[in-house]
Design a protein around this motif. Structure first.
Motif, PDB file in Angstrom:
ATOM      1  N   PRO A  45     -16.140 -12.194   5.078  1.00 49.39           N
ATOM      2  CA  PRO A  45     -16.785 -11.009   4.492  1.00 49.39           C
ATOM      3  C   PRO A  45     -15.883 -10.212   3.574  1.00 49.39           C
ATOM      4  N   TYR A  46     -14.567 -10.410   3.677  1.00 54.32           N
ATOM      5  CA  TYR A  46     -13.669  -9.640   2.819  1.00 54.32           C
ATOM      6  C   TYR A  46     -13.747 -10.062   1.352  1.00 54.32           C
ATOM      7  N   LEU A  47     -14.414 -11.162   1.052  1.00 51.84           N
ATOM      8  CA  LEU A  47     -14.523 -11.574  -0.348  1.00 51.84           C
ATOM      9  C   LEU A  47     -15.191 -10.506  -1.209  1.00 51.84           C
ATOM     10  N   ASP A  97      -8.847   1.241   4.437  1.00 50.70           N
ATOM     11  CA  ASP A  97      -9.621   0.896   5.625  1.00 50.70           C
ATOM     12  C   ASP A  97     -10.382  -0.410   5.451  1.00 50.70           C
ATOM     13  N   GLN A  98     -10.450  -0.895   4.210  1.00 50.42           N
ATOM     14  CA  GLN A  98     -11.150  -2.158   3.949  1.00 50.42           C
ATOM     15  C   GLN A  98     -10.178  -3.320   3.832  1.00 50.42           C
ATOM     16  N   LEU A  99      -9.076  -3.118   3.118  1.00 53.64           N
ATOM     17  CA  LEU A  99      -7.990  -4.100   3.097  1.00 53.64           C
ATOM     18  C   LEU A  99      -6.873  -3.541   3.971  1.00 53.64           C
ATOM     19  N   ILE A 100      -6.649  -4.180   5.106  1.00 52.47           N
ATOM     20  CA  ILE A 100      -5.785  -3.627   6.141  1.00 52.47           C
ATOM     21  C   ILE A 100      -4.359  -4.127   5.968  1.00 52.47           C
ATOM     22  N   ALA A 101      -3.414  -3.188   5.947  1.00 56.64           N
ATOM     23  CA  ALA A 101      -1.999  -3.550   5.880  1.00 56.64           C
ATOM     24  C   ALA A 101      -1.632  -4.395   7.097  1.00 56.64           C
ATOM     25  N   GLY A 102      -0.939  -5.506   6.841  1.00 57.05           N
ATOM     26  CA  GLY A 102      -0.584  -6.442   7.894  1.00 57.05           C
ATOM     27  C   GLY A 102      -1.475  -7.668   7.926  1.00 57.05           C
ATOM     28  N   GLU A 103      -2.532  -7.678   7.114  1.00 50.87           N
ATOM     29  CA  GLU A 103      -3.457  -8.814   7.079  1.00 50.87           C
ATOM     30  C   GLU A 103      -3.295  -9.592   5.774  1.00 50.87           C
ATOM     31  N   GLU A 104      -3.747 -10.856   5.806  1.00 57.12           N
ATOM     32  CA  GLU A 104      -3.742 -11.699   4.626  1.00 57.12           C
ATOM     33  C   GLU A 104      -5.164 -12.101   4.270  1.00 57.12           C
ATOM     34  N   TYR A 105      -5.454 -12.191   2.967  1.00 58.73           N
ATOM     35  CA  TYR A 105      -6.797 -12.486   2.480  1.00 58.73           C
ATOM     36  C   TYR A 105      -6.710 -13.632   1.471  1.00 58.73           C
ATOM     37  N   THR A 106      -7.243 -14.778   1.876  1.00 56.72           N
ATOM     38  CA  THR A 106      -7.157 -15.986   1.055  1.00 56.72           C
ATOM     39  C   THR A 106      -8.468 -16.222   0.314  1.00 56.72           C
ATOM     40  N   LEU A 107      -8.363 -16.498  -0.988  1.00 55.91           N
ATOM     41  CA  LEU A 107      -9.521 -16.709  -1.835  1.00 55.91           C
ATOM     42  C   LEU A 107      -9.473 -18.099  -2.457  1.00 55.91           C
ATOM     43  N   SER A 108     -10.608 -18.764  -2.493  1.00 57.17           N
ATOM     44  CA  SER A 108     -10.771 -19.975  -3.290  1.00 57.17           C
ATOM     45  C   SER A 108     -11.567 -19.615  -4.537  1.00 57.17           C
ATOM     46  N   GLN A 156       0.804  -1.219   0.000  1.00 58.84           N
ATOM     47  CA  GLN A 156       0.000   0.000   0.000  1.00 58.84           C
ATOM     48  C   GLN A 156       0.839   1.272   0.000  1.00 58.84           C
ATOM     49  N   ASP A 157       2.153   1.136   0.060  1.00 61.23           N
ATOM     50  CA  ASP A 157       3.008   2.318  -0.095  1.00 61.23           C
ATOM     51  C   ASP A 157       3.141   2.722  -1.563  1.00 61.23           C
ATOM     52  N   GLU A 158       2.751   1.828  -2.448  1.00 58.82           N
ATOM     53  CA  GLU A 158       2.819   2.130  -3.872  1.00 58.82           C
ATOM     54  C   GLU A 158       1.548   2.850  -4.308  1.00 58.82           C
ATOM     55  N   GLU A 159       1.681   3.756  -5.262  1.00 53.72           N
ATOM     56  CA  GLU A 159       0.570   4.603  -5.677  1.00 53.72           C
ATOM     57  C   GLU A 159      -0.596   3.784  -6.237  1.00 53.72           C
ATOM     58  N   LYS A 160      -0.295   2.760  -7.021  1.00 53.43           N
ATOM     59  CA  LYS A 160      -1.344   1.965  -7.666  1.00 53.43           C
ATOM     60  C   LYS A 160      -1.450   0.585  -7.037  1.00 53.43           C
TER      61      LYS A 160
END
Length: 792
Positions: free
Chosen positions: A186-188, A208-219, A152-156
């Motif tokens: 719920p993050y899906l 604020d929705q995707l929080i730095a420091g967290e991981e989000y796994t998708l199937s 999230q430090d990157e512009e895009k």
């Protein structure tokens, strides 16, 4: 099965699925629901793959506490399934373990559950549904890797993506990509997958929705010609950044309180940012003082036993903390404060309590402060781990129930879905002299909202099948049949009823006060419908006016806002629901028809009964209807001259357009739509549906078409369809997960569209509508999209 609740209840719809991760199941049982009010709430499991296990949490419930749970029946694709320890229920709690899935056949498993409540046995049919998918096809991988770093430090940063690929020598044709649904994640809602297999972060998603420091796994759910496949844990988006935000929980409003010469420590702070090589340091204290130290690994600040920091009731120490990780470092000025006092009073357990509170369902809210007289310094309140009520735990997880850590005030938001009955919320308070904590409970009596209702019924005139030589406009009204409720059909706009009175509702309280208003006069592209239609605000009587259905044969919808309050319970929240009333005006035109296998000349039209089709935009389930070709004259009143043969080998039908949409809820990003004209806007729902189908030119009809422009069936690429009319089975097919907006919320409203047909098996002849073959345009179907619809 269930209608949508609008205004206040529109939030409940979202929370029942996304936030609370539970849904309400209808029941066939020994005692009627009305006599006891007992209902179970299970979390919905949608997609699961072979070899995976799943623990379905214990159900919440409405009514007396359930016990002696048992699985009464299991079906696989509506056929009986012999349970070989694949589904095991905890007899005490109702939790269900899904296990030993390696050899299970793919398909939809429906689990019926029975239990006792208050001495009576209840059975809940299809209480849980599990969609068992096939194993992932060979040769399917993710590039660049299954772990995708989002910096999230990157512009895009939000443009970070992953790509599903297939090995050439093991190539399998994937027709459709989707994220496998799991309502415990719920993050899906923040992710999507394109028709080419590109997994993306949705446009507009914030830090604020995707929080730095967290991981989000998708199937992923991959559709091939042989069925749906589960690609379990296909990709993990690992969100990182340099330290961005640091928060300490303080035991006083503005500072932590320590006692002279006694050891003490702060809370462990919450950090937003990457967790790799994390290090905390005290950069400065103002005013400068020695004695405080910080844990380099977790940021906890402490004073040791026999410390020499002097007590001073007027002095607050302000800390600047430096935090570094693999991605950078940041200074957080005045992020923590501390005061040292001569004496910290311990907590007196006898002076900590809450008074029992009442709370209404459906719009009720609560603020419960601890009782006066509390004693204890430098305290911290928290939600106690001893809470076991599944509903309370779910509400706490989704921040609907909160406990103020500084003063112990408990709040319950007005979008709660707590079931009627008593609930206990357990709160723990600690300080440096009561580290084990004191636990007390707030008892909340949740009261049924007397203003709640599911329907208001103005009747119908289509419930019975059209009989030969009978008046089309049958007068019989059945107020209890939801399948036909509030549907009125007038062939060729003849004999339109001038007034409609409310026939009934499911409000049982005689003290209910109703207020009615017309919020939408929807007539497709035509603007003259219902222009003089009025409603009595007190009793709901509708007066249609001089030209009630305008100049076209599209039919229309009156959307009525009904607000209910109660004269004897003024504190009960008002309940609001939008009720649609549907009108169908199929046109009669000169066309040939088939009677007893012989082609005849005469007036005819096509009708569907019922003409409003419930469809779940999430699952694709649709309600049933019948399709008939009828002959009718245009005199007053219109008479039916016969119900004619509709041979499948000769009958063809197709959507022609224009497609229009009437929104039933208050979602401003799902506005009424007509996407086939030049004024379409991105906040119109159907415009967004066309986007979901990758249709660049919004005048194209492909998302709703069975045939292409050359008259050839064109349904091989389901990713480019929203729904279509099936030719062989004469039914509506809705493609799951397409009819929704950019906000990831599914449509709740109705779509109208013109379609054309003939009985000569010539689709091009039907669509070109020549003078010799007028190919009568009709509007026989209205599709009511509702994600709570669970099938007939």
């Amino acid at each position: 099965m269930k209608s949508k609740l609008l205004s206040t209840f529109s939030m409940l719809r979202v929370l029942m699925v996304a936030a609370l991760t539970v849904f309400c199941v209808s029941c066939d049982k020994t005692e009627t629901t009305d006599s006891t009010g007992f209902i179970l709430y299970y979390m919905g499991v949608t997609d699961i793959g072979p070899g995976l296990s799943y623990d379905l949490q214990a159900p919440a419930y409405k009514g007396s506490a359930p016990y002696d749970f048992t699985i009464t029946n299991i079906t696989l694709d509506e056929e009986t399934f012999s349970n070989d320890e694949n589904f095991v229920i905890n007899t005490e709690t109702g939790a269900i373990a899904i296990q030993n899935t390696g050899a299970m056949a793919s398909g939809l498993y429906s689990i019926s559950v029975g239990c006792y409540s208050n001495g009576k046995f209840f059975e809940f049919k299809d209480a849980v549904q599990v969609n068992m998918l096939l194993a992932a096809p060979e040769g399917v991988t993710i590039e660049p890797d299954k772990i995708i770093v989002v910096n999230q430090d990157e512009e895009k940063w939000a443009e970070t993506s992953a790509q599903v690929t297939t090995e050439k020598d093991k190539h399998i044709s994937i027709l459709r990509y989707a994220i496998a649904q799991d309502e415990s994640k719920p993050y899906l809602q923040y992710f999507d997958v394109t028709s080419t297999g590109k997994i993306i972060i949705k446009e507009g998603v914030t830090e604020d929705q995707l929080i730095a420091g967290e991981e989000y796994t998708l199937s992923l759910k991959l559709t091939t010609k042989v069925g749906d496949h589960m690609f379990a844990d296909a990709v993990t988006f690992k969100v990182v950044s340099k330290p961005r935000k640091l928060v300490y929980s303080l035991n006083q409003t503005d500072y932590d309180l320590f006692e002279a010469r006694l050891a003490g420590e702060s809370s462990i702070p919450q950090l937003k940012g990457g967790k790799e090589d994390l290090k905390f340091a005290i950069k400065s204290i103002n005013p400068e003082i020695s004695g405080f130290s910080i844990n380099e690994e977790n940021g906890q600040i402490s004073l040791p036993e026999n410390h020499e920091v002097p007590a001073n009731k007027d002095l607050i120490y302000s800390f600047t903390i430096t935090v570094s990780n693999s991605y950078g470092s940041a200074d957080f000025e005045s992020v923590y404060a501390a005061k040292v006092t001569d004496y910290v009073k311990p907590i007196d357990p006898d002076k900590f309590s809450y008074t029992t509170q009442d709370l209404y369902q459906l719009g009720g809210e609560l603020t419960a402060e601890r009782n006066p007289g509390f004693e204890g310094d430098a305290v911290e309140f928290s939600f106690a781990e001893e809470n076991t009520d599944e509903e309370i735990l779910a509400h706490k997880k989704n921040e609907i129930i909160k406990v103020d850590d500084g003063n112990g005030t408990i709040t319950i938001a007005n979008n709660h879905t707590l079931s009627a009955g008593s609930h206990e919320i357990k709160v723990k308070v600690t300080n440096m002299k009561n580290k084990e904590g004191i636990i007390k409970s707030l008892s909340v009596n949740v009261l049924e909202n007397p203003n709640y209702f599911t329907y208001i019924d103005w009747g119908n005139n289509i419930e019975h099948e059209v009989q030969s030589n009978q008046n089309i406009n049958i007068a019989t009204v059945k107020t209890q049949n939801e399948l036909y409720r509030n549907q009125f059909r007038f062939i060729h706009r003849v004999d339109v009823t001038s007034e409609y009175e409310v026939k009934g509702s499911d409000i049982k309280d005689d003290n209910a006060i109703f207020n009615y208003t017309i919020v939408s006069r929807f007539g497709g592209e035509k603007t003259d419908k219902f222009s003089k239609t009025e409603i009595d605000s007190n009793n709901g009587k509708i007066t249609m006016g001089d030209t009630p259905l305008g100049s076209s044969f599209e039919g229309g919808i009156l959307l009525i806002k009904v607000t209910v309050t109660n004269a004897t319970q003024p504190k009960a929240p008002a309940f609001v629901r939008n009720i649609p009333i549907f009108f169908n005006t199929p046109k009669v035109d000169s066309k040939p028809y088939i009677l007893n296998g012989e082609e005849k000349k005469g007036n005819q039209t096509m009708i569907c009964t019922p003409f409003v089709i419930k469809a779940n935009p999430k699952t694709g389930k649709c309600s049933n209807f019948t399709t008939q070709i009828i002959g009718a004259n245009k005199s007053t009143p219109i008479k039916c001259n016969g119900i004619y043969d509709m041979p499948k080998d000769k009958f063809v039908w197709e959507y022609y357009g224009p497609f229009t949409y009437c929104n039933f809820d208050n979602n401003d990003s799902h506005k009424n739509s007509t996407p086939l004209n030049g004024s379409s806007k991105a906040d119109e729902l159907l415009y967004q549906v066309w986007e979901n189908c990758s249709t660049v030119t919004k005048t194209k009809k492909d998302p709703m078409r069975y045939y292409n422009e050359q008259g050839t069936p064109n349904i091989t690429d389901l990713n480019k369809k929203a729904c279509y009319l099936d030719q062989d089975e004469v039914k509506l097919v809705v493609i799951p997960d397409k009819i929704k907006g950019k906000d990831n919320q599914y449509a709740y409203g109705a779509m109208l569209a013109q379609l054309r047909y003939n009985i000569k098996n010539d689709i091009m002849d039907a669509l070109k509508a020549t003078t010799d073959n007028p190919s009568n345009p009709v509007f026989p179907l209205i599709i009511w999209f509702d994600e709570t619809y669970e099938g007939n």
